[in-house]
Motif scaffolding. Structure first.
Motif: not given
Length: 166
Positions: A45-46, A49, A52-56, A58-59, A62, A123
């Motif tokens: 995941n890291t 993504f 896009n650190r913000k989306e990373c 968040r994911l 989750e 983030e």
């Protein structure tokens, strides 16, 4: 503190090996199949993504949704619907930080720039300050303790560089 595998992957443990039983409750052991799978998924995941650190962030927070129920402790205030899985019930935030710090301190060179790792941690703190903040503090204390134990010079520089620029 750090285990380095033949593929160059670094696993940083926030808790020492002498606290292995307590450490198992905080983060998965990278030498077990479940621990390796969890850490590899978070690392993927890291890496995927990194644009896009913000989306990373968040994911990453989750991630328990896509894992076995009871593998990670629930977020504070969330209802506990599931029994803890046997041998699991890890802290997601500590596990994520161990993966991020492992990729930051990988030798001879990190996969991404250090600014990505630091901004990703920032983030994560913005999204869940009540649980990520203490995990960051524990990680930094452990790395400071590792300085006296002979942490590699390059890893020390990478660890200290973001702290000096604040």
């Amino acid at each position: 503190m750090a285990n380095i595998e033949s593929n160059g992957l670094v696993h940083i443990r926030v808790h020492s090996d002498s606290q292995e039983e307590a450490s198992q409750k905080v983060s998965p052991n990278p030498n077990t199949p479940a621990g390796y799978a969890v850490r590899s998924a978070l690392l993927d995941n890291t890496s995927i993504f990194d644009v896009n650190r913000k989306e990373c962030a968040r994911l990453l927070l989750e991630y328990p949704k896509w894992n076995l129920p009871g593998a990670f402790k629930p977020k504070p205030g969330a209802p506990v619907d599931v029994e803890p899985a046997t041998g699991k019930y890890w802290q997601l935030e500590s596990t994520i930080l161990e993966v991020i710090l492992g990729t930051l301190l990988i030798l001879p060179a990190s996969l991404q720039k250090s600014v990505y790792h630091i901004s990703l941690i920032t983030e994560l703190c913005k999204l869940l300050p009540s649980t990520v903040g203490p995990a960051v503090g524990k990680s930094i204390c452990k790395l400071y303790a590792a300085l006296s134990e002979g942490l590699d010079v390059e890893a020390t520089r990478r660890f200290a560089e973001p702290l000096l620029t604040c």
